[in-house]
Scaffold this motif. Structure first.
Motif, PDB file in Angstrom:
ATOM      1  N   ASP A 159       0.829  -1.211   0.000  1.00  0.00           N
ATOM      2  CA  ASP A 159       0.000   0.000   0.000  1.00  0.00           C
ATOM      3  C   ASP A 159       0.862   1.258   0.000  1.00  0.00           C
ATOM      4  O   ASP A 159       0.592   2.206  -0.730  1.00  0.00           O
ATOM      5  CB  ASP A 159      -0.939   0.018   1.211  1.00  0.00           C
ATOM      6  N   ALA A 160       1.899   1.271   0.826  1.00  0.00           N
ATOM      7  CA  ALA A 160       2.765   2.445   0.923  1.00  0.00           C
ATOM      8  C   ALA A 160       3.554   2.673  -0.365  1.00  0.00           C
ATOM      9  O   ALA A 160       3.786   3.818  -0.764  1.00  0.00           O
ATOM     10  CB  ALA A 160       3.723   2.298   2.098  1.00  0.00           C
ATOM     11  N   ALA A 161       3.948   1.592  -1.021  1.00  0.00           N
ATOM     12  CA  ALA A 161       4.761   1.700  -2.236  1.00  0.00           C
ATOM     13  C   ALA A 161       3.912   1.803  -3.501  1.00  0.00           C
ATOM     14  O   ALA A 161       4.450   2.013  -4.585  1.00  0.00           O
ATOM     15  CB  ALA A 161       5.703   0.506  -2.346  1.00  0.00           C
ATOM     16  N   LEU A 162       2.587   1.646  -3.363  1.00  0.00           N
ATOM     17  CA  LEU A 162       1.681   1.701  -4.505  1.00  0.00           C
ATOM     18  C   LEU A 162       2.037   0.669  -5.567  1.00  0.00           C
ATOM     19  O   LEU A 162       2.018   0.955  -6.764  1.00  0.00           O
ATOM     20  CB  LEU A 162       1.655   3.113  -5.119  1.00  0.00           C
ATOM     21  N   VAL A 163       2.379  -0.526  -5.100  1.00  0.00           N
ATOM     22  CA  VAL A 163       2.684  -1.623  -6.019  1.00  0.00           C
ATOM     23  C   VAL A 163       1.883  -2.846  -5.590  1.00  0.00           C
ATOM     24  O   VAL A 163       1.293  -2.873  -4.510  1.00  0.00           O
ATOM     25  CB  VAL A 163       4.193  -1.953  -6.056  1.00  0.00           C
ATOM     26  N   THR A 164       1.890  -3.849  -6.426  1.00  0.00           N
ATOM     27  CA  THR A 164       1.144  -5.072  -6.131  1.00  0.00           C
ATOM     28  C   THR A 164       1.865  -5.902  -5.072  1.00  0.00           C
ATOM     29  O   THR A 164       3.060  -5.715  -4.820  1.00  0.00           O
ATOM     30  CB  THR A 164       1.003  -5.937  -7.397  1.00  0.00           C
ATOM     31  N   ALA A 165       1.117  -6.831  -4.506  1.00  0.00           N
ATOM     32  CA  ALA A 165       1.704  -7.750  -3.525  1.00  0.00           C
ATOM     33  C   ALA A 165       2.832  -8.551  -4.181  1.00  0.00           C
ATOM     34  O   ALA A 165       3.852  -8.834  -3.546  1.00  0.00           O
ATOM     35  CB  ALA A 165       0.639  -8.674  -2.956  1.00  0.00           C
ATOM     36  N   GLY A 166       2.660  -8.916  -5.443  1.00  0.00           N
ATOM     37  CA  GLY A 166       3.699  -9.663  -6.159  1.00  0.00           C
ATOM     38  C   GLY A 166       4.986  -8.860  -6.295  1.00  0.00           C
ATOM     39  O   GLY A 166       6.081  -9.410  -6.137  1.00  0.00           O
ATOM     40  N   ALA A 167       4.847  -7.570  -6.566  1.00  0.00           N
ATOM     41  CA  ALA A 167       6.039  -6.720  -6.688  1.00  0.00           C
ATOM     42  C   ALA A 167       6.745  -6.602  -5.348  1.00  0.00           C
ATOM     43  O   ALA A 167       7.985  -6.642  -5.280  1.00  0.00           O
ATOM     44  CB  ALA A 167       5.649  -5.342  -7.214  1.00  0.00           C
ATOM     45  N   ILE A 168       5.969  -6.471  -4.275  1.00  0.00           N
ATOM     46  CA  ILE A 168       6.573  -6.394  -2.939  1.00  0.00           C
ATOM     47  C   ILE A 168       7.296  -7.699  -2.617  1.00  0.00           C
ATOM     48  O   ILE A 168       8.411  -7.690  -2.093  1.00  0.00           O
ATOM     49  CB  ILE A 168       5.518  -6.063  -1.859  1.00  0.00           C
ATOM     50  N   THR A 169       6.685  -8.820  -2.962  1.00  0.00           N
ATOM     51  CA  THR A 169       7.315 -10.120  -2.700  1.00  0.00           C
ATOM     52  C   THR A 169       8.665 -10.202  -3.402  1.00  0.00           C
ATOM     53  O   THR A 169       9.655 -10.652  -2.816  1.00  0.00           O
ATOM     54  CB  THR A 169       6.397 -11.270  -3.147  1.00  0.00           C
ATOM     55  N   GLN A 170       8.730  -9.749  -4.650  1.00  0.00           N
ATOM     56  CA  GLN A 170       9.999  -9.770  -5.383  1.00  0.00           C
ATOM     57  C   GLN A 170      11.039  -8.872  -4.716  1.00  0.00           C
ATOM     58  O   GLN A 170      12.205  -9.248  -4.573  1.00  0.00           O
ATOM     59  CB  GLN A 170       9.786  -9.333  -6.829  1.00  0.00           C
ATOM     60  N   ARG A 171      10.610  -7.673  -4.298  1.00  0.00           N
ATOM     61  CA  ARG A 171      11.537  -6.759  -3.634  1.00  0.00           C
ATOM     62  C   ARG A 171      12.037  -7.354  -2.323  1.00  0.00           C
ATOM     63  O   ARG A 171      13.224  -7.287  -2.018  1.00  0.00           O
ATOM     64  CB  ARG A 171      10.850  -5.416  -3.354  1.00  0.00           C
ATOM     65  N   VAL A 172      11.106  -7.907  -1.561  1.00  0.00           N
ATOM     66  CA  VAL A 172      11.479  -8.500  -0.274  1.00  0.00           C
ATOM     67  C   VAL A 172      12.426  -9.674  -0.487  1.00  0.00           C
ATOM     68  O   VAL A 172      13.432  -9.802   0.227  1.00  0.00           O
ATOM     69  CB  VAL A 172      10.224  -8.916   0.530  1.00  0.00           C
ATOM     70  N   ASP A 173      12.135 -10.521  -1.471  1.00  0.00           N
ATOM     71  CA  ASP A 173      13.017 -11.664  -1.748  1.00  0.00           C
ATOM     72  C   ASP A 173      14.446 -11.189  -2.021  1.00  0.00           C
ATOM     73  O   ASP A 173      15.405 -11.752  -1.484  1.00  0.00           O
ATOM     74  CB  ASP A 173      12.505 -12.469  -2.950  1.00  0.00           C
ATOM     75  N   ARG A 174      14.586 -10.167  -2.841  1.00  0.00           N
ATOM     76  CA  ARG A 174      15.929  -9.641  -3.161  1.00  0.00           C
ATOM     77  C   ARG A 174      16.593  -9.056  -1.924  1.00  0.00           C
ATOM     78  O   ARG A 174      17.777  -9.270  -1.679  1.00  0.00           O
ATOM     79  CB  ARG A 174      15.859  -8.587  -4.260  1.00  0.00           C
ATOM     80  N   ALA A 175      15.813  -8.301  -1.124  1.00  0.00           N
ATOM     81  CA  ALA A 175      16.366  -7.673   0.077  1.00  0.00           C
ATOM     82  C   ALA A 175      16.749  -8.718   1.127  1.00  0.00           C
ATOM     83  O   ALA A 175      17.741  -8.553   1.834  1.00  0.00           O
ATOM     84  CB  ALA A 175      15.375  -6.659   0.646  1.00  0.00           C
TER      85      ALA A 175
END
Length: 180
Positions: A82-98
């Motif tokens: 919600d804060a990043a204005l992206v989909t849950a899938g996009a957040i999952t990818q970012r989190v996986d990389r981080a």
């Protein structure tokens, strides 16, 4: 419209359209083209800085959102999306990389639900502090030729323009987060 300078490449576009199609409204060209060009220059410079630090805008956005949340620097994936204005899938990818980079960890919810929270690691905290200092310091440097009054006026005009664009275009998207 103020006088256009034929030696200015952006003004030259408006002048050429006025010559070729006198009834075509060209008042937006000197404004929109300059905003787009400035956004590209700022974006390219930010991307270069982030690359030099081994990061990108998606990672900066993730880490910045967690850092701005305050201690314990933890949010759910839904709150991050919600804060990043992206989909849950996009957040999952970012989190996986981080997670792979050791910048965040997944924490099970204390309420024993299936949800997980994402939390900054000490390395992630150091990284975001460095990146924010680098990016915001550089952007301040790029704006230093404007006086304080000019910066205030520009900020006010851009705020008004963005608000009106959101209203007219029916967009509920908000601008990217500062420092991310």
């Amino acid at each position: 419209m103020p006088d256009l300078d034929p030696n200015d490449p952006i003004d030259a576009i408006a002048i050429a359209w006025t010559r070729e199609r006198p009834d075509t409204p060209v008042d937006s060209i000197p404004i929109v083209t300059r905003i787009a060009h400035a956004a590209k220059l700022f974006g390219d410079d930010r991307a270069r800085l982030l690359r030099q630090s081994g990061a990108d805008s998606a990672i900066l956005d993730l880490l910045s959102t967690l850092r701005r949340a305050g201690p314990p620097y933890r949010l759910s994936t839904r709150e991050l999306a919600d804060a990043a204005l992206v989909t849950a899938g996009a957040i999952t990818q970012r989190v996986d990389r981080a997670v792979q980079q050791g910048l965040v960890i997944r924490q099970p919810r204390v309420d024993r639900s299936r949800q997980v929270d994402i939390e900054l690691t000490e390395s992630g905290h150091r990284t975001v502090e460095h990146l924010v200092d680098e990016v915001l310091g550089r952007e301040a440097e790029l704006l230093h030729n404007l006086t304080a009054a000019e910066r205030e006026q520009l900020e006010s005009l851009l705020r008004r323009l963005l608000g009106e664009l959101h209203d007219v275009l029916g967009s509920d998207r908000r601008p990217p987060h500062v420092g991310g």
